[in-house]
Write a protein that holds these residues in place. Structure first.
Motif, PDB file in Angstrom:
ATOM      1  N   ALA A  93      -6.281  56.616  39.537  1.00  0.00           N
ATOM      2  CA  ALA A  93      -7.233  55.500  39.503  1.00  0.00           C
ATOM      3  C   ALA A  93      -6.556  54.193  39.889  1.00  0.00           C
ATOM      4  O   ALA A  93      -7.115  53.383  40.646  1.00  0.00           O
ATOM      5  CB  ALA A  93      -7.853  55.403  38.121  1.00  0.00           C
ATOM      6  N   VAL A  94      -5.342  53.984  39.390  1.00  0.00           N
ATOM      7  CA  VAL A  94      -4.620  52.748  39.723  1.00  0.00           C
ATOM      8  C   VAL A  94      -4.288  52.713  41.207  1.00  0.00           C
ATOM      9  O   VAL A  94      -4.398  51.666  41.867  1.00  0.00           O
ATOM     10  CB  VAL A  94      -3.336  52.635  38.871  1.00  0.00           C
TER      11      VAL A  94
ATOM     12  N   GLU B 213      -5.995  45.899  38.922  1.00  0.00           N
ATOM     13  CA  GLU B 213      -6.892  44.912  38.318  1.00  0.00           C
ATOM     14  C   GLU B 213      -8.199  45.551  37.883  1.00  0.00           C
ATOM     15  O   GLU B 213      -8.703  45.268  36.782  1.00  0.00           O
ATOM     16  CB  GLU B 213      -7.164  43.784  39.315  1.00  0.00           C
ATOM     17  N   ALA B 214      -8.748  46.423  38.699  1.00  0.00           N
ATOM     18  CA  ALA B 214     -10.011  47.083  38.347  1.00  0.00           C
ATOM     19  C   ALA B 214      -9.827  47.978  37.137  1.00  0.00           C
ATOM     20  O   ALA B 214     -10.667  48.002  36.229  1.00  0.00           O
ATOM     21  CB  ALA B 214     -10.531  47.890  39.538  1.00  0.00           C
ATOM     22  N   VAL B 215      -8.721  48.697  37.119  1.00  0.00           N
ATOM     23  CA  VAL B 215      -8.453  49.603  35.979  1.00  0.00           C
ATOM     24  C   VAL B 215      -8.200  48.790  34.716  1.00  0.00           C
ATOM     25  O   VAL B 215      -8.704  49.112  33.634  1.00  0.00           O
ATOM     26  CB  VAL B 215      -7.256  50.516  36.290  1.00  0.00           C
ATOM     27  N   GLY B 216      -7.409  47.714  34.837  1.00  0.00           N
ATOM     28  CA  GLY B 216      -7.131  46.881  33.669  1.00  0.00           C
ATOM     29  C   GLY B 216      -8.378  46.234  33.118  1.00  0.00           C
ATOM     30  O   GLY B 216      -8.569  46.154  31.900  1.00  0.00           O
ATOM     31  N   SER B 217      -9.247  45.768  33.983  1.00  0.00           N
ATOM     32  CA  SER B 217     -10.499  45.150  33.549  1.00  0.00           C
ATOM     33  C   SER B 217     -11.381  46.157  32.827  1.00  0.00           C
ATOM     34  O   SER B 217     -11.972  45.855  31.774  1.00  0.00           O
ATOM     35  CB  SER B 217     -11.241  44.572  34.757  1.00  0.00           C
ATOM     36  N   ALA B 218     -11.459  47.373  33.360  1.00  0.00           N
ATOM     37  CA  ALA B 218     -12.260  48.418  32.713  1.00  0.00           C
ATOM     38  C   ALA B 218     -11.672  48.786  31.353  1.00  0.00           C
ATOM     39  O   ALA B 218     -12.399  49.027  30.380  1.00  0.00           O
ATOM     40  CB  ALA B 218     -12.342  49.646  33.614  1.00  0.00           C
ATOM     41  N   ALA B 219     -10.337  48.807  31.271  1.00  0.00           N
ATOM     42  CA  ALA B 219      -9.681  49.146  30.007  1.00  0.00           C
ATOM     43  C   ALA B 219      -9.978  48.111  28.934  1.00  0.00           C
ATOM     44  O   ALA B 219     -10.236  48.446  27.771  1.00  0.00           O
ATOM     45  CB  ALA B 219      -8.177  49.286  30.218  1.00  0.00           C
ATOM     46  N   LEU B 220      -9.937  46.829  29.304  1.00  0.00           N
ATOM     47  CA  LEU B 220     -10.248  45.780  28.336  1.00  0.00           C
ATOM     48  C   LEU B 220     -11.693  45.867  27.864  1.00  0.00           C
ATOM     49  O   LEU B 220     -11.994  45.683  26.683  1.00  0.00           O
ATOM     50  CB  LEU B 220      -9.974  44.404  28.955  1.00  0.00           C
ATOM     51  N   ALA B 221     -12.592  46.150  28.798  1.00  0.00           N
ATOM     52  CA  ALA B 221     -14.007  46.238  28.439  1.00  0.00           C
ATOM     53  C   ALA B 221     -14.293  47.456  27.566  1.00  0.00           C
ATOM     54  O   ALA B 221     -15.226  47.445  26.762  1.00  0.00           O
ATOM     55  CB  ALA B 221     -14.858  46.291  29.711  1.00  0.00           C
ATOM     56  N   ALA B 222     -13.476  48.500  27.708  1.00  0.00           N
ATOM     57  CA  ALA B 222     -13.735  49.754  26.987  1.00  0.00           C
ATOM     58  C   ALA B 222     -13.102  49.791  25.608  1.00  0.00           C
ATOM     59  O   ALA B 222     -13.227  50.801  24.896  1.00  0.00           O
ATOM     60  CB  ALA B 222     -13.239  50.932  27.826  1.00  0.00           C
ATOM     61  N   ARG B 223     -12.415  48.724  25.212  1.00  0.00           N
ATOM     62  CA  ARG B 223     -11.776  48.730  23.882  1.00  0.00           C
ATOM     63  C   ARG B 223     -12.812  48.971  22.798  1.00  0.00           C
ATOM     64  O   ARG B 223     -13.918  48.428  22.841  1.00  0.00           O
ATOM     65  CB  ARG B 223     -11.052  47.409  23.639  1.00  0.00           C
ATOM     66  N   ASN B 224     -12.405  49.746  21.791  1.00  0.00           N
ATOM     67  CA  ASN B 224     -13.365  50.115  20.752  1.00  0.00           C
ATOM     68  C   ASN B 224     -12.624  50.467  19.473  1.00  0.00           C
ATOM     69  O   ASN B 224     -11.477  50.934  19.516  1.00  0.00           O
ATOM     70  CB  ASN B 224     -14.211  51.309  21.219  1.00  0.00           C
ATOM     71  N   GLU B 225     -13.248  50.260  18.336  1.00  0.00           N
ATOM     72  CA  GLU B 225     -12.675  50.647  17.046  1.00  0.00           C
ATOM     73  C   GLU B 225     -13.165  52.042  16.667  1.00  0.00           C
ATOM     74  O   GLU B 225     -14.306  52.403  16.939  1.00  0.00           O
ATOM     75  CB  GLU B 225     -13.069  49.650  15.958  1.00  0.00           C
ATOM     76  N   ILE B 226     -12.283  52.778  16.023  1.00  0.00           N
ATOM     77  CA  ILE B 226     -12.601  54.146  15.603  1.00  0.00           C
ATOM     78  C   ILE B 226     -12.505  54.214  14.082  1.00  0.00           C
ATOM     79  O   ILE B 226     -11.446  53.922  13.506  1.00  0.00           O
ATOM     80  CB  ILE B 226     -11.637  55.164  16.240  1.00  0.00           C
ATOM     81  N   GLY B 227     -13.575  54.569  13.447  1.00  0.00           N
ATOM     82  CA  GLY B 227     -13.558  54.689  11.985  1.00  0.00           C
ATOM     83  C   GLY B 227     -12.837  55.953  11.544  1.00  0.00           C
ATOM     84  O   GLY B 227     -13.047  57.029  12.106  1.00  0.00           O
ATOM     85  N   VAL B 228     -11.957  55.796  10.567  1.00  0.00           N
ATOM     86  CA  VAL B 228     -11.217  56.946  10.044  1.00  0.00           C
ATOM     87  C   VAL B 228     -11.372  56.986   8.527  1.00  0.00           C
ATOM     88  O   VAL B 228     -11.522  55.962   7.864  1.00  0.00           O
ATOM     89  CB  VAL B 228      -9.718  56.878  10.425  1.00  0.00           C
ATOM     90  N   ARG B 229     -11.302  58.193   7.988  1.00  0.00           N
ATOM     91  CA  ARG B 229     -11.413  58.408   6.540  1.00  0.00           C
ATOM     92  C   ARG B 229     -10.367  59.436   6.129  1.00  0.00           C
ATOM     93  O   ARG B 229     -10.267  60.497   6.747  1.00  0.00           O
ATOM     94  CB  ARG B 229     -12.811  58.899   6.181  1.00  0.00           C
TER      95      ARG B 229
END
Length: 221
Positions: free
Chosen positions: A67-68, A74-90
């Motif tokens: 992909a890079v 730049e396109a990959v980095g931008s997509a990575a920043l937009a895709a950041r997400n928190e994952i709930g764990v127990r």
């Protein structure tokens, strides 16, 4: 040994201590067996998980490199920043021979293309493939973390239990047995000395009785 009081009560105490130490050693051995059985089971899971993780990570890195190379960093980095997400764990735990074995539950890591936060029009399927690959890696990694933590706890407890078994088996029990034998020898020697003194006393008494009887026979009527 000179400070040990060689009495019947001390002998009984040493015998009771030996029985208690042996019982404790046997219980610790049973505990260690249970811990090692769980350790072996989790080790097999950990090896399989590690192999799976390595393979998925290799594929994810290959997808990212592609992909890079084709879409640009730049396109990959931008997509990575937009895709950041928190994952709930127990975290939950179960007890194996007194050791807390960790189980980690987590929210689903994988997401649909429309849920990753980046523009579908501005990205390509190559970025989707890389994102999906690393989501899979994160999911396997979260599962592996719980196994690794449990293995560390089990290994530490197995080590502690083995030290306690060795201390009882090679230090405490032999020391108590040595003290028991010392007390028993002293008591046996005392008993033998008492028997000898008693036999001598009886012999002297019999001799005096014979002498007294002889004098009585020789006295005039």
């Amino acid at each position: 040994m000179n400070r040990i009081s060689a009495t019947r009560s001390e002998l009984l105490a040493r015998r009771a201590g030996i029985r208690l130490a042996i019982q404790g050693r046997d219980l610790l051995k049973e505990k260690r067996t249970a811990l090692m059985r769980e350790f072996d089971r989790l080790s097999a899971d950990a090896v399989a998980a590690m192999q799976d993780l390595e393979e998925k990570a290799r594929r994810a890195r290959a997808s990212l490199s592609e992909a890079v190379a084709l879409e640009g960093p730049e396109a990959v980095g931008s997509a990575a920043l937009a895709a950041r997400n928190e994952i709930g764990v127990r975290l939950t735990a179960k007890s194996v021979a007194g050791v807390k074995i960790v189980d980690l539950e987590h929210d689903p890591v994988g997401r649909a293309r429309t849920d990753r936060g980046y523009s579908l029009a501005a990205t390509s399927p190559r970025i989707d493939t890389a994102a999906e690959g690393f989501e899979t890696v994160v999911e396997v990694l979260l599962d592996f973390v719980a196994v690794e933590l449990s293995l560390r706890r089990l290994a530490e407890e197995i080590t502690r239990t083995t030290r306690r078994v060795n201390a009882l088996e090679h230090v405490v029990v032999p020391r108590l047995e040595k003290e028991r034998d010392f007390i028993l020898n002293v008591l046996n020697e005392r008993e033998l000395e008492n028997r000898v003194r008693l036999m001598r006393a009886r012999s002297r008494t019999d001799e005096r009785a014979r002498q007294t009887g002889g004098l009585a026979e020789r006295s005039p009527a």
